[in-house]
Design an enzyme around this catalytic site. Sequence first.
Site: not given
Ligand SMILES: [Zn+2]
Length: 387
Positions: A71, A73, A103, A135-136, A163, A360
């Site tokens: 992903h 984003d 990520d 995705e998030e 991931e 994150h």
């Molecule tokens: Zn991710």
Amino acid sequence: MNLTSIELLDRLVGFPSVSDASNLDLVAFIGEYLMAHGVAYEVIPQPDGRNANIWATIGPRIDGGVVLSGHLDVVPVEGQPWTSDPFTLTPKGDRLYGRGACDMKGFDACVLAAVPAMVAADLKRPIHICLTADEEIRMDGARAVIERLGKDWTRPSVCIVGEPSRMKVVTGHKGYMRIDTHVRGHEVHSSNRYAGVSAIFVAARLVTWMEERDLKNKAEAEASGGAPYFDPGWTMLHVGTLSGGTAHNITALDCHFVTGIRVVPGDDGMRYLREYEDFVRREIEPAMKAVHPDAGVNITWRVGGEPLVREEDGEAERIARRLTGDNGIQVVPYGAEAGLFQAAGISTVICGPGDIAQAHQPDEWIEVSELTKCDAFLAGLIRECSL
Ligand SMILES: [Zn+2]
């Protein structure tokens, strides 16, 4: 324009592609890069018009290809104590710091760095590059792409979702489902409260239902051992937000709350919705409507993502184990796009560079050595697809 995975990661991190911002400049950069290598690609816009996904195929236009899925984003940085600019890749020792470094722009960068080798190889089996938006939050990017497989494009049979897993082979993740409840009460002065319906009192009963349903799953899992490898090994229900009412002396007209359900593989998230609806319609609403016909409960829901279930003799698992040498059984507690690909009939595992513990976080980082491992994995995959 041959760039290493580190050089590409540096470029990718420079685009602040936070989920609710636009990613079109990042998509344009990747499109130019693919074009420079003679790779045809398609941009699949999101309904918001501000974000898009990319799908590219290298090798023969036949079914049975391998998807490399990442992903684009990233999560926001607001309120996080970063010690370097989150959107400038900053090396310190073996670590590269930046939002999304782990990520999961690290994987995206490795995949793009492998494009010249994919193009140069004599691929007998196509490799598809799938880079998604959103995705998030909703995973709608992956849904928009998956819808077109086998229709506008050939149908792949294997998907590797990159991931962060420290390049271990992950064969299971939980699914996610969200239920929004809007309790509509009837407003009166609280001195006359039995002539009204307090949306807050009703919501409190419903929130308690959610907690009791979670505790029931917990007790059953503790008695039976629960879902293998998962910790916690049961489908968890959780209420994340609640708001309602206007004053201390008025029965609340409205109360809203949001439930998140993390579904273990093998369980059916929809059954919680059915049980909940049943409870609301049978045991809650009739008493509300007896006081006032406008009172009631609105329930809306959406499946955030399907669980990833370990496959019997799955091809994705076989390939990833061969290329990594990893024979352990790993599952992850987070949701990912892997479950959506699998639900579409594509053999899927997660295997990507970096550690989810850094995802994150402020000062998110990935080790150079993880990118190197992923580069080697992709080189191995290209060899496999050329046999
Ligand atoms: Zn991710």
